[in-house]
Design an enzyme around this catalytic site. Structure first.
Site, PDB file in Angstrom:
ATOM      1  N   GLU A  46       0.852  -1.189   0.000  1.00 50.42           N
ATOM      2  CA  GLU A  46       0.000   0.000   0.000  1.00 50.42           C
ATOM      3  C   GLU A  46       0.885   1.235   0.000  1.00 50.42           C
ATOM      4  OE1 GLU A  46      -3.236   1.123  -0.208  1.00 50.42           O
ATOM      5  OE2 GLU A  46      -2.262   3.051   0.070  1.00 50.42           O
ATOM      6  N   THR A  65     -10.461   5.296  -2.621  1.00 52.07           N
ATOM      7  CA  THR A  65     -11.899   5.201  -2.878  1.00 52.07           C
ATOM      8  C   THR A  65     -12.661   4.616  -1.687  1.00 52.07           C
ATOM      9  OG1 THR A  65     -11.468   4.936  -5.233  1.00 52.07           O
ATOM     10  CG2 THR A  65     -13.586   4.135  -4.440  1.00 52.07           C
ATOM     11  N   ALA A  77     -20.916   4.032   1.613  1.00 50.46           N
ATOM     12  CA  ALA A  77     -20.855   2.968   2.627  1.00 50.46           C
ATOM     13  C   ALA A  77     -22.041   2.008   2.561  1.00 50.46           C
ATOM     14  CB  ALA A  77     -20.724   3.563   4.034  1.00 50.46           C
ATOM     15  N   HIS A 102     -25.289  -2.665  -1.187  1.00 51.88           N
ATOM     16  CA  HIS A 102     -26.442  -2.702  -2.090  1.00 51.88           C
ATOM     17  C   HIS A 102     -27.052  -4.098  -2.111  1.00 51.88           C
ATOM     18  CE1 HIS A 102     -25.701   1.251  -3.978  1.00 51.88           C
ATOM     19  NE2 HIS A 102     -24.430   0.972  -3.724  1.00 51.88           N
ATOM     20  N   VAL A 162       4.369   1.265  -5.229  1.00 51.98           N
ATOM     21  CA  VAL A 162       4.980   0.456  -6.281  1.00 51.98           C
ATOM     22  C   VAL A 162       5.405   1.375  -7.421  1.00 51.98           C
ATOM     23  CG1 VAL A 162       4.533  -1.331  -8.011  1.00 51.98           C
ATOM     24  CG2 VAL A 162       3.706  -1.617  -5.665  1.00 51.98           C
ATOM     25  N   LYS A 187     -28.026   9.029 -11.233  1.00 53.60           N
ATOM     26  CA  LYS A 187     -28.515   8.035 -10.282  1.00 53.60           C
ATOM     27  C   LYS A 187     -29.212   8.706  -9.114  1.00 53.60           C
ATOM     28  CE  LYS A 187     -25.667   4.825  -8.866  1.00 53.60           C
ATOM     29  NZ  LYS A 187     -24.379   4.137  -8.587  1.00 53.60           N
ATOM     30  N   ILE A 233     -13.142  -0.717 -10.052  1.00 56.20           N
ATOM     31  CA  ILE A 233     -14.062  -1.105  -8.965  1.00 56.20           C
ATOM     32  C   ILE A 233     -14.727   0.148  -8.395  1.00 56.20           C
ATOM     33  CG2 ILE A 233     -14.360  -2.498  -6.894  1.00 56.20           C
ATOM     34  CD1 ILE A 233     -13.166  -4.081  -9.222  1.00 56.20           C
ATOM     35  N   SER A 250     -18.796   1.839  -7.669  1.00 55.13           N
ATOM     36  CA  SER A 250     -19.986   1.272  -7.051  1.00 55.13           C
ATOM     37  C   SER A 250     -20.500   0.134  -7.918  1.00 55.13           C
ATOM     38  CB  SER A 250     -21.061   2.352  -6.926  1.00 55.13           C
ATOM     39  OG  SER A 250     -22.223   1.813  -6.371  1.00 55.13           O
ATOM     40  N   CYS A 292     -11.713  11.715  23.322  1.00 54.51           N
ATOM     41  CA  CYS A 292     -12.620  12.424  22.415  1.00 54.51           C
ATOM     42  C   CYS A 292     -13.979  12.495  23.082  1.00 54.51           C
ATOM     43  CB  CYS A 292     -12.718  11.686  21.076  1.00 54.51           C
ATOM     44  SG  CYS A 292     -14.089  12.212  20.034  1.00 54.51           S
TER      45      CYS A 292
END
Lengths: 496, 446
Positions: A34, A43, A49, A52, A176, A253, A340, A342, A405
């Site tokens: 990563e 993303t 979140a 579907h 990378v 949409k 990738i 939605s 917090c």
């Protein structure tokens, strides 16, 4: 970072981590690379979140099939294996005009074809009882009770943490820079050294086309599509219970209104193509579009009680509008997991399953690792505990009694846990994503100095080295008086 | 037993054990917050005869936000001398310590119920359930954020509320940046402009969306004019940009409705944005206790003793309404401390005919909002108020029907400065109606 490995996964978003965890069920050496200092920074961190249901999925498309399967996997496995907030709040596609009814019926038919359970059309009082915040004009809706919401940050961290517990490695800050075939393996060059891999899986999200081009597969392009959002205070009185979609039009949409797993309300996204995969700026026009769109279904929403605005980028392949998950090179094996957008979050576990099959295609049948343990639990959540449960927890470890917090009731113990989990949080935002300090209404005004202090202590670095997110995002520039001393030409002496 | 029955028995047992982990206490008075408001209320309640007092403070020391306000200018009214914030706080910290008030630091109150049960949590004491006879809410306020202002753009490091930056510099000894733009000319913004300048940072501008400053006049002079820091009114930030760190802001002039005027955009390069755009009384606990809230102040509705709509729960200081000077916080909290002591001693009489106090005309709000106590010992009853917009040469008036109860001249009234007007308590004895109206009117209209 030297040595041999069998599989390198590039990209620590929800897809890359889900794949890594799925592969860790087998006797393979896996390393996830990563670029950022944390998983879930692209993303995966800024989206709606949603899990579907899959009623809108096109069975002709890979993303349609994987959405349906992904939703099943969340129900059947993920929610039982990973200690991640998932709520099956259900979704409504709301028609506000008679002309939209045929579209609802079409969606219902498509959903039934896709095998989605318990779909129905609800109307009139029943609809308004189901979702009392809806516009009075709402006449009917497709009701999909198997749709859900998830915390994408905790989900991605759980995939990564569980993978590491099952002996995969996750290398952060490991961008990378090149992938080259050397004989029957790849040399994967990163900013922190090279590794060799028999198979490379490209889950680099917004950068998937760049990584793919490294091995000469250049026949697709990722277009970053920006979506903007508003997030509301938990104590807002507009109480949205289900994910609300307008009926999709030819051009859009529509704007979604949804609860989050923590009880906030969130609205968005609009959709706008941008030129750079780093352009996550919110805009006046975009935010106004989001609010106006949300008000079509939930008119009570306003800018009052907004505690955060943000934008996310979806990596779209415009030519196909589909995921591109395929073996691109046989020997050594290179698998693209690209485009990738939605419903990527909803599909992630199914994508992982699908990629394992592709790996098996390359290598023959994979041997299961008998020591694989699918269970993972993150830090305890004091904010969800009763007083008695909290009291008992503090007896175990007093650090769960020190609230850092105040908006989200996050304790020092939880923050230290986040830093010390297998893929530990290393930045202020990484801690916020895992255990929420700064995610509330004061946005870190009170707790950020304490989080900085705890991070510096745990990591053994100076507070001025603590970053919000990526390199260059340090929140403090130095000690007081340094600027004055520099101005006066005095050499700064730091006493230990 | 079946497996399920065993599981149930086990979980019942562990629930019972967990219940036992809660420490239970009773106290006469619990003060939530050990800043200037909580300290003064505790001190006064003690001096009026309440001995069993606990102060619950979430920070590692008493004094609240005063501890990071190292500039002077505090105490001119109350102590008749100029003190720094920590000096001002220290007076009260020593006073409560001398009185033997039970002080619990690093202790966060999680909940206050309408039955005055207080749940507090700390590393040392675990979770404590305190059954209190009376509660004083003194949690202070928090700062409005970039998000509340809806400023679009990137989300890089380098955007701070002014108070957070103040904490970093004055408490942690760290610099948040070296080239700052400050949005909002509230007192903290002005103080921080000077603080950044004195630390060697460049302060490019202080921007204020209103036509006038939101801070005290003396702060404009002493913090900006003395250091040639430009104050630009009727301008605001319409975009923040920068990849990892703030690189600059786009500024626009605004019209009278505060809408940005197209074509007036200009950029300022900076690495830091400090926001001083308002304070919000922090009333999540109050709301949880079910007290009635005031739409304008953002704090509880209180009577002349600073008692909220819930019997025995009081509020004072910035949790009640945001004050300009800590001296007034002290004065107000003393009123609360005295009233709570009288209530605990059964020494308070409630008026048969509560009097409502309304703000009208130029007055944005007045505290308290009603008079319910019949306290014969006091001669004067002070009302605190603010105006919507600046006005020169005005009279502050308190009227009841055709009667004028009070009239005081002010050379200038500004939204940033609180105005006090005293009512003679004798005048409350015989009123034509149970409603007072408070107004601020230009001299020539009287």
């Amino acid at each position: 970072m030297q040595g041999n490995t069998t599989i390198a996964v590039i990209g620590g978003g929800v897809v890359g981590t889900a794949i890594t965890r799925e592969l860790s069920k087998y006797t393979l050496d896996i390393v996830l690379l990563e670029a950022a200092p944390d998983v879930c920074t692209g993303t995966s961190k800024a989206n709606t979140a949603l899990l579907h249901a899959g009623f809108n999925a096109d069975p002709e498309k890979l993303k349609g099939r994987l959405n349906v399967r992904g939703n099943e996997l969340y129900h059947e496995r993920i929610q039982h294996e990973l200690d991640v907030p998932i709520e099956w709040c259900g979704a409504l596609v709301v028609a506000t005009d008679e002309s939209e009814r045929p579209k609802l019926d079409a969606l219902l038919d498509k959903g039934r074809e896709n095998g989605i359970a318990d779909l129905e059309i609800v109307e009139g009082n029943r609809l308004h009882d189901l979702e009392s915040t809806l516009n009075d004009d709402a006449i009917a809706a497709l009701w999909a009770p198997t749709a859900g919401i998830v915390n994408p940050f905790e989900l991605t961290a759980a995939f990564a943490n569980n993978a590491v517990e099952n002996e995969a490695s996750v290398e952060l800050n490991a961008e990378v820079t090149d992938v080259t075939a050397v004989g029957d393996t790849f040399r994967v060059e990163t900013v922190r050294g090279d590794i060799e891999a028999d198979i490379v899986i490209n889950a680099a999200g917004l950068y998937a086309d760049e990584v793919s081009a490294m091995v000469g597969v250049e026949d697709f392009e990722i277009t970053p599509r920006r979506g903007e959002y508003y997030l509301y205070d938990k104590k807002m009185e507009v109480d949205v219970e289900h994910t609300i979609f307008p009926v999709p039009s030819e051009v859009s949409k529509g704007i979604v209104v949804t609860p989050t797993d923590e009880g906030n309300v969130m609205i968005g996204p609009n959709a706008e193509e941008v030129d750079a995969p780093t352009n996550k700026a919110t805009t006046r026009g975009g935010l106004d579009e989001v609010l106006a769109g949300a008000q079509k279904t939930v008119p009570e929403l306003s800018k009052d009680d907004v505690i955060r605005e943000f934008a996310g980028l979806r990596p779209a392949i415009k030519e196909t509008g589909d995921f591109r998950i395929q073996i691109e090179r046989d020997d050594p094996g290179f698998i693209n997991v690209a485009g990738i957008q939605s419903p990527g979050l909803a599909s992630a576990p199914a994508i992982a399953e699908y990629v394992v099959d592709l790996v098996a295609d390359l290598r023959g049948e994979l041997a299961e690792d008998p020591t694989f343990d699918p269970q993972y639990s993150g830090p305890p959540k004091v904010r969800h505990m009763s007083h008695a449960e909290h009291a008992a927890l503090i007896e175990e470890n007093p650090e769960y009694g020190q609230i850092i917090c105040r908006c989200e009731s996050v304790t020092e113990g939880e923050i230290r846990d986040a830093i010390n989990e297998p893929v530990g949080a290393r930045t202020i935002n990484a801690i916020k994503r895992r255990v929420r300090p700064g995610a509330g209404r004061c946005q870190g005004g009170f707790c950020q100095p304490r989080v900085v202090e705890i991070l510096a202590e745990e990591l053994g670095v100076d507070e001025t080295d603590i970053k919000l997110e990526d390199d260059g995002s340090e929140v403090l520039i130095g000690e007081t008086k340094e600027l004055l001393l520099a101005e006066s030409g005095t050499e700064v002496r730091v006493d230990d | 037993m079946t497996e399920t029955e065993m599981e149930r028995a086990e979980s019942a047992q562990s629930a019972a054990e967990a219940e036992q982990a809660i420490r239970r206490e009773t106290h006469d008075l619990v003060v939530v917050g050990g800043g200037p408001a909580g300290l003064a209320a505790a001190q006064e309640a003690y001096d009026q005869g309440v001995e069993d007092i606990v102060i619950l403070e979430r920070d590692f020391e008493l004094g609240g936000i005063l501890q990071q306000c190292i500039h002077n200018g505090f105490g001119l009214h109350y102590f008749d001398e100029e003190l720094t914030g920590p000096e001002y706080a220290q007076e009260f910290i020593e006073n409560v310590a001398e009185r033997g008030v039970d002080i619990r630091l690093n202790t966060m109150v999680e909940e206050v119920t309408d039955e005055k049960i207080v749940y507090a949590v700390s590393e040392d004491d675990g979770l404590t359930e305190i059954d209190a006879e009376a509660v004083v809410l003194a949690m202070g306020c928090r700062e409005r954020t970039r998000e509340a202002l809806d400023i679009p753009g990137d989300r890089p490091a380098g955007v701070f509320t002014a108070g957070t930056a103040q904490r970093y510099i004055n408490m942690e000894g760290k610099m948040p940046g070296e080239k700052a733009v400050i949005l909002g000319s509230g007192d903290i913004g002005l103080i921080m402009a000077r603080r950044m300048y004195l630390e060697g940072a460049d302060v490019e501008a202080v921007l204020e969306i209103l036509p006038y400053t939101g801070g005290l006049t003396r702060n404009v002079v002493q913090c900006l004019e003395d250091f040639d820091i430009p104050l630009r009114t009727q301008q605001t930030i319409t975009e923040i940009y920068g990849d990892e760190r703030v690189e600059g802001v786009t500024v626009q002039e605004v019209d009278k409705d505060f809408e940005p005027i197209p074509g007036t955009e200009y950029d300022i390069e900076c690495d830091t944005v400090l926001l001083s755009v308002g304070l919000i009384p922090e009333n999540e606990l109050s709301e949880g206790a079910g007290v009635d809230m005031h739409a304008v102040t953002g704090g509880p509705v209180v009577d002349d003793g600073r008692e909220t709509s819930v019997d025995g729960i009081y509020a004072c200081g910035n949790v009640l309404h945001v004050h300009d000077l800590v001296d007034w916080v002290t004065e107000e909290s003393m009123i609360a401390g005295r009233s709570v002591a009288k209530q605990l001693q059964g020494d308070i009489e409630v008026r048969e005919d509560p009097i409502e106090i309304e703000s009208t005309g130029a007055v944005s709000y007045v505290v308290p909002e009603r008079i319910t106590k019949a306290d014969d010992d006091r001669e004067k009853l002070p009302l605190y108020l603010r105006v919507y917009a600046p006005m020169d040469e005005v009279f502050v008036t308190v009227e009841c029907g055709d009667e004028q109860l009070a009239r005081e001249f002010e050379r200038r009234a500004e939204p940033g400065e609180m105005i006090t007007v005293d009512i003679d308590t004798e005048a409350l004895a015989d009123l034509p109606e149970n409603r007072l109206t408070v107004d601020v009117v230009p001299k020539e209209e009287i």
